[in-house]
Design a protein around this motif. Structure first.
Motif, short mmCIF file in Angstrom:
data_model
loop_
_atom_site.label_atom_id
_atom_site.label_comp_id
_atom_site.label_asym_id
_atom_site.label_seq_id
_atom_site.Cartn_x
_atom_site.Cartn_y
_atom_site.Cartn_z
N HIS A 41 -46.69 36.83 45.32
CA HIS A 41 -46.18 36.05 46.44
C HIS A 41 -46.94 34.72 46.58
O HIS A 41 -46.33 33.66 46.73
CB HIS A 41 -46.28 36.86 47.74
N LEU A 42 -48.26 34.79 46.55
CA LEU A 42 -49.06 33.58 46.70
C LEU A 42 -48.85 32.61 45.55
O LEU A 42 -48.82 31.38 45.76
CB LEU A 42 -50.54 33.94 46.84
N LEU A 43 -48.69 33.12 44.34
CA LEU A 43 -48.46 32.25 43.19
C LEU A 43 -47.13 31.52 43.32
O LEU A 43 -47.02 30.34 42.97
CB LEU A 43 -48.48 33.06 41.89
N ARG A 44 -46.11 32.21 43.83
CA ARG A 44 -44.78 31.62 43.93
C ARG A 44 -44.61 30.73 45.16
O ARG A 44 -43.90 29.74 45.11
CB ARG A 44 -43.72 32.72 43.99
N GLU A 45 -45.23 31.11 46.27
CA GLU A 45 -44.91 30.48 47.55
C GLU A 45 -45.96 29.52 48.09
O GLU A 45 -45.73 28.91 49.13
CB GLU A 45 -44.65 31.57 48.60
N THR A 46 -47.11 29.41 47.43
CA THR A 46 -48.14 28.52 47.94
C THR A 46 -48.62 27.58 46.85
O THR A 46 -48.25 27.72 45.68
CB THR A 46 -49.36 29.32 48.47
N THR A 47 -49.47 26.67 47.26
CA THR A 47 -50.10 25.76 46.29
C THR A 47 -51.57 26.12 46.10
O THR A 47 -52.35 25.30 45.61
CB THR A 47 -49.98 24.30 46.76
N MET A 48 -51.93 27.34 46.49
CA MET A 48 -53.32 27.78 46.33
C MET A 48 -53.72 27.78 44.86
O MET A 48 -52.90 28.08 43.99
CB MET A 48 -53.51 29.21 46.88
N ALA A 49 -54.97 27.47 44.61
CA ALA A 49 -55.50 27.53 43.25
C ALA A 49 -55.59 28.99 42.81
O ALA A 49 -55.81 29.89 43.64
CB ALA A 49 -56.87 26.88 43.19
N ILE A 50 -55.45 29.24 41.53
CA ILE A 50 -55.48 30.60 41.00
C ILE A 50 -56.78 31.32 41.34
O ILE A 50 -56.75 32.48 41.77
CB ILE A 50 -55.16 30.61 39.50
#
Length: 83
Positions: A41-50
């Motif tokens: 979810h975070l990978l698809r929906e945010t711009t957070m770094a890995i």
């Protein structure tokens, strides 16, 4: 899990068996799946770094996170039959 077992009055082993009977998964497998679902979810929906995503789902080691993602999130390849 031992804390939960103590709070419920069940033994660790009995609680583990109940969990598997109810969910069809081990506690560890369930937690891993939940972490990776959240990571997806975070990978698809945010711009957070890995690295930030890995840390936020409880996998501090980036190499372990990458391996888990490849193993669990990668599309499954279907072997091709004879042509």
């Amino acid at each position: 899990m031992p804390e939960i077992a103590a709070a419920t009055g069940f033994s660790h082993n009995h609680l583990t068996r109940l969990f598997r009977a109810e969910t069809g998964d081990t506690v560890v497998g369930y937690l891993r799946r939940r972490r990776l679902d959240r990571a997806r979810h975070l990978l698809r929906e945010t711009t957070m770094a890995i690295p930030a995503i890995a840390a936020s789902v409880g996998i501090a080691d980036l190499q372990a996170f990458n391996k888990a993602c490849r193993r669990e999130l990668a599309p499954r390849r279907v072997p091709s039959g004879p042509a």
